[in-house]
Design a protein around this motif. Structure first.
Motif, PDB file in Angstrom:
ATOM      1  N   ALA A  86      -9.215   6.330   3.886  1.00 55.68           N
ATOM      2  CA  ALA A  86      -8.418   5.316   4.245  1.00 55.68           C
ATOM      3  C   ALA A  86      -6.775   5.351   3.712  1.00 55.68           C
ATOM      4  N   ARG A  87      -6.794   5.559   2.361  1.00 57.09           N
ATOM      5  CA  ARG A  87      -5.639   5.582   1.742  1.00 57.09           C
ATOM      6  C   ARG A  87      -4.760   7.052   1.990  1.00 57.09           C
ATOM      7  N   ALA A 142      -3.564   6.560   5.624  1.00 57.72           N
ATOM      8  CA  ALA A 142      -2.574   5.391   5.280  1.00 57.72           C
ATOM      9  C   ALA A 142      -1.119   6.045   5.042  1.00 57.72           C
ATOM     10  N   PHE A 143      -0.974   7.063   4.175  1.00 50.84           N
ATOM     11  CA  PHE A 143       0.260   7.700   3.765  1.00 50.84           C
ATOM     12  C   PHE A 143       0.291   9.073   4.489  1.00 50.84           C
ATOM     13  N   PRO A 145       0.873   1.043   1.637  1.00 48.79           N
ATOM     14  CA  PRO A 145       1.168   1.842   2.684  1.00 48.79           C
ATOM     15  C   PRO A 145       1.742   1.182   3.813  1.00 48.79           C
ATOM     16  N   PRO A 146       2.635   1.826   4.615  1.00 47.19           N
ATOM     17  CA  PRO A 146       3.205   1.301   5.869  1.00 47.19           C
ATOM     18  C   PRO A 146       2.037   1.017   6.992  1.00 47.19           C
ATOM     19  N   VAL A 147       1.008   1.678   6.742  1.00 46.86           N
ATOM     20  CA  VAL A 147       0.144   1.119   7.926  1.00 46.86           C
ATOM     21  C   VAL A 147      -1.363   1.402   7.123  1.00 46.86           C
ATOM     22  N   THR A 148      -2.454   0.593   7.875  1.00 43.21           N
ATOM     23  CA  THR A 148      -3.757   0.682   7.294  1.00 43.21           C
ATOM     24  C   THR A 148      -4.328   1.206   8.614  1.00 43.21           C
TER      25      THR A 148
END
Lengths: 706, 706
Positions: free
Chosen positions: A593-594, A597-598, B583-586
């Motif tokens: 996920a992380r 997300a970036f 983060p900008p998004v998940t």
């Protein structure tokens, strides 16, 4: 929060019973609450058995304690543990970095690629790495005390150093082991720690740095985390894996939330016994100055990094390192700036001092110590700008100029009268640096020297002699440019000439940087000498404070961290964070996920193998978890074990809320962060084709079978 | 942070040019910086075109603005937008809760199960739901001003209310539309907003609440988030889907980080124009009292909930609701407690007042307003404990007793002289409550009444008449027990008897709770009257402050939120959080990660269908994202659109750092939180078998084809 105070207050009598000097102080100071703020870094010669029994209904016997002590082993700067009968050692990836680099073949870098020895023959010997196993602990307080007879603080320090060396050498000569005298409670108690040192340590398995340090410096000191920060080493003896019965078996499924877990490792340094004056000095002078200096250096590096992509790459590590130091010191400072923490500290100190003052004998022995520390800290605060700036700093060439000036002077003195950094092996280390090859980046030299001079200018008076010597009326930028352009010290052969020519050659040189160093040297020495005197006063009186506290509480209060083996109790536990709740564990889902997300950008990119093999993983497998154990730097690589002494995890960091624990232990939101045992197992089997190691850890291979 | 001040300062002249009264003030106040702290909630009649052009190189024409305005529609308490040519409306799941419950068949609950209409015939009409489309905005400031002729503040308020009604009714009569006079800048400007109301709104699709509100109240107001908080409705007219050319097409892939996005919606209420005195009152009196009251009620509820699993379930929602209110008010208070925010506010105010004072004419008109507000707030602060406690609160039965006492008294007065809650439809609402069926929980009644009395006791003097009437010398617990056990008001027929008998019957009753209410009523009325007078003074002077600020800045400064349509610019952007970076998004990985990290326990459990269909999803699909747009409650359901007016997301929350934005806009760490357009699309196609809706949104079906 675990409220230990009442239980510990009950222990007070038990603990203080046998020692008569202690009993008298204990009676005088009576029952003092606040003990829980001193944390849970227990020594193995004073485990808090009654408290464990009362809190967790856990009552280990001496055999459990001995086994755990012997299975918990120390690396040069980290902690670790035996995890198989064949001498497998578990520690953090970041504790074995230098080995992983050193054993990489010329055409590859195991930091990037990871490494798995498929057979024992492939295990690779780590240069300069050893493992210390703590064999015994002996109280030598009386021996040390007896040897300290002088009145002058500086002389006391020398006597202490001397008796320490005598005791250590005698022990080593008797046993052939490595021996170390450890100073607890700022000198309230001294113990002789004896270690067996295993010097043949080999690399068995290391994941890629991108997964062991996923999230890099930004995520460092934080949680939720997703780092597989482990490495497997093996201890050899006489060319064979060293068998041991003292190792931690692997837990089947790790620890549940709420479960008691122990961390056994070597916390490096805490300041929980510091007096208010010492903490105020850190808060008002030391830490703010450090932060300012980090900021100044970061400013320069960011400017340099902005010039090109290559420059960005070149300076990235230094920038991250400084950002991390800034993050850590900011965290410590946050503790000292917290009015609640400081008022708890102040309450303890004033309460304790009142109780000391109530007994004339104790007052005579200890009463003045706090004030003397405060006086010395006060003067240290006054001269702090000089201590900070009267240095050969901001430029490698200037540092070398300082060395060239000082080396002949210092060499002419007896060791004990030298500046501290020139004592013992220091002299040769500095000579080696000054004479060695260095790559000099003139643009960077000028910028950092200018930044250093600008910082000095902001804090020192206009007519300051240090500034006068370096600036000579010029701006920092102009002066730095002239000094760096003008010096010949980048030339190694010129430095050799000066080094061989000694003071005479140095004095005769017309090199402008050397000329500046010659003017600065006596100023810097005078300030360093005065600071050393003041620090000796502080140290001697801190020892008195430590004695007073130790004689009141004994070992019912765990001593400040000393990079020696401790056992800390805690529980796996979620905590309030960011308006919601931080989960007790993270998992592989969270890792992916992380990264996504970036957009998989550094430092959140995953090794190729982790992308290719994703579908093999059970993504719910726990990866990291948090617990309330009491740790600090040095604990890296500590095993987390359950009450059956099975591995459930591996300490690798603390959350950002834990940083203020340096001065006061709290566990409302402060947490230790570990790699989960199940995450390691899943990765070994499904990502690294290392079933043989997984089997060895879980004990499903016959000992010595490969 | 976006620095708008210089650009806006440039705009000042442009904006103020035409209006001569404004120009004179503008000249007097000169160029004032600080504008960015007033945020970006722009009205559609004053879009900041020059600022958008300069900041984003974006210059929409009037057609773009009209189209966006007409596609952005309002629900009774939320925002929403048209997203297909066939009248599909996108809003938050939590904005359509009552409809989703109401249309559920007897044997099922769409909140739990979710709902998808597979054909238009299956779309279900929502009772009491409508959609308002903003057709026009007209400045009516002069009309309103002309009608306010009185000197007494309370009378001014009545005149303002009256002209407002006249204007609204005239507009409705002329057009058949819904019209509303909106007060901007605390009365600096009045506009007539005209809406077309669509009253046939049907439920088309709703996910399960466990996915739309994943993480529940703990995660509310926070980020990173993983909520699929969307619902699709459809507007019908004459029994057919209402076609519209004004809808937002679906973006192919959403917005990239750094991209300009707009939020068009109806922010409910902000307090950025409040004076220091008003904010200090909230900080020192109002908010702390509210937090205390939440805490007290939480204490009671938690005690009740601890009694059994059933009780825990019964009180869970109330507990979560109060915890959430506590979280929100704590966030507002954090803003007011922030010395930097308050000093920026104070600087603005003192600077602005100095400039007003420099012009005698302006000083005469506006100069005293701040002091008069401060005086009134001061007195309001003094009587705040009485306002807080002289109420029929803490027990439903006591509230009904108060109603029984007041209803006949209030009914005898002309509407305009009644207590505010009895004016207009209030009278019947209260009568309905008092006469209606209620389920009374005596244990809870006693506990909450006792807690209310305890709180009053802590703040009021010992001889207070309110306390005397209720306690009669007893402890709060004993008094509450006696009053609740002694009263017959739980009996609906007895209440009916009293209601019909009017004041005479009430006076004649020997019911102890009614007797207490009779004593309390005149006390409560006196305090309420005085508070109303003070609030009228504050309101009248706040209007002057608003006029002064508006006449200086005009619409270059966006007005406080009024639950009317605004357009806010911002960018998708990560932010520093917890020592690292949010983060900008998940993405969907993160959703499964958080569910697993809490062992799938509520409120982090996933609907069954999400577990079964996991492998169908591309787990990297973005789920939520953050942007710097300026939003507050009421913006729920607002579309997030790109510069092509395509849907890239759906506002559903702000992060916890955004709460202080109520008083001052900042965007260093404050963020709006949206559902990502790609996440909605992925879920429609892969989880909900709703390809027909996905196709309608992406325009791949022919309009009207189903």
């Amino acid at each position: 929060m675990l409220r230990r105070s009442t239980i510990v207050a009950g222990l007070l009598v038990l603990v203080l019973g046998p020692a008569s000097a202690q009993t008298s102080t204990a009676k005088a100071v009576g029952e003092i609450q606040f003990l829980e703020e001193f944390g849970t870094m227990w020594t193995f010669d004073a485990p808090p058995l009654a408290y464990w029994k009362a809190t967790y209904d856990f009552a280990p016997d001496q055999a459990w304690l001995d086994h755990v002590r012997l299975a918990s082993v120390r690396l040069p700067n980290c902690s670790s543990s035996f995890v198989s009968a064949d001498g497998l050692v578990l520690t953090n990836h970041h504790c074995a970095r230098s080995c992983i680099s050193a054993v990489s073949p010329a055409d590859t870098n195991y930091q990037e690629t990871g490494f798995v020895a498929q057979t024992r023959a492939e295990e690779k010997a780590c240069p300069n790495l050893w493992v210390d196993q703590l064999l015994s602990i002996e109280d030598v307080t009386d021996d040390v005390r007896a040897a300290i007879t002088a009145d002058a603080p500086a002389r006391q320090v020398a006597q202490r150093d001397s008796i320490t060396t005598v005791l250590e050498e005698a022990c080593s000569a008797d046993t052939g082991d490595h021996c170390q005298v450890v100073r607890f409670y700022q000198g309230g108690m001294y113990s002789l720690y004896r270690y067996h040192r295993f010097s043949d340590v080999r690399l068995v398995m290391a994941p890629e740095e991108h997964i062991s340090f996923f999230g890099g410096d930004p995520d460092n000191f934080t949680y939720p985390r997703f780092d597989l920060d482990f490495t497997l080493l093996r201890v050899y003896q006489d060319g064979e894996p060293r068998p041991t019965e003292h190792y931690f078996p692997w837990s089947d499924h790790g620890a549940d939330e709420g479960e008691l877990v122990f961390v056994t490792g070597n916390p490096g340094s805490t300041g929980r016994l510091l007096t208010m004056a010492q903490m105020e000095y850190l808060r008002d002078a030391d830490y703010p100055a450090r932060l300012k200096s980090y900021q100044a250096r970061l400013g320069v590096l960011r400017e340099l990094a902005a010039e090109s992509d290559e420059a960005a790459r070149q300076y990235q590590n230094q920038i991250f390192g400084l950002e991390n130091a800034h993050k850590a010191v900011s965290g410590y400072l946050r503790g000292l700036d917290d009015p609640e923490i400081m008022s708890r500290k102040a309450s303890f100190e004033s309460d304790f001092r009142d109780r000391i003052a109530a007994d004339p004998e104790l007052q005579a022995r200890y009463g003045d110590a706090w004030d003397r520390i405060a006086e010395a800290q006060g003067e240290l605060g006054d001269i702090a700008p000089l201590v900070r700036h009267y240095r050969f700093a901001g430029s490698q060439l200037f540092t070398m100029a300082g060395g060239l000036v000082r080396l002949p002077q210092q060499r002419a003195l007896p060791d004990s009268l030298r500046l501290s950094q020139y004592r013992g092996e220091g002299m040769e280390r500095i000579a080696g640096y000054v004479m060695g090859e260095v790559s000099i980046d003139p643009a960077m030299e000028k910028m950092t020297l200018a930044a250093t001079l600008t910082a000095a200018q902001a804090e020192l008076p206009a007519d300051d002699p240090f500034l006068a010597a370096l600036l000579q009326g010029r701006s920092p930028e102009v002066a730095a440019e002239a000094l760096i352009d003008g010096t010949r010290l980048a030339d190694q052969s010129y430095r050799a000439l000066l080094f061989e020519g000694g003071t005479e050659a140095v004095n005769a040189s017309d090199d402008p940087l050397l000329a500046a160093a010659l003017t600065v040297e006596p100023l810097a020495r005078a300030v360093a000498d005065r600071a050393a005197e003041l620090n000796a006063v502080i140290s001697a009186n801190a020892e008195l404070v430590g004695q007073a506290i130790f004689s009141a509480y004994g070992t019912s209060l765990p001593p400040d961290a000393t990079f020696t083996l401790r056992i800390s109790d805690g529980v796996v536990k979620r905590y309030p964070m960011n308006g919601t709740v931080a989960p007790p564990v993270t998992n592989f889902y969270g890792l992916y996920a992380r990264a996504a997300a970036f957009g998989h950008e550094p430092p959140w990119q995953l090794p190729e193998r982790w992308l290719e093999r994703r579908d093999l993983l059970d993504l719910e497998t726990p990866l990291n978890f948090v617990s309330t154990n009491d740790i600090i730097g040095g604990n890296s690589g500590s095993p987390v074990i359950n009450r059956n002494a099975e591995v459930v995890g591996l300490i690798f960091d603390g959350n950002i809320e834990q940083l203020p624990n340096r001065f006061i232990f709290t566990n409302e939101v402060s947490r230790s962060v570990s790699v989960h045992s199940a995450g390691i197992m899943e990765a070994l089997r499904k990502i690294y084709d290392a079933a043989h190691l997984a089997d060895e850890l879980t004990g499903t291979t016959v000992t010595g079978s490969r």
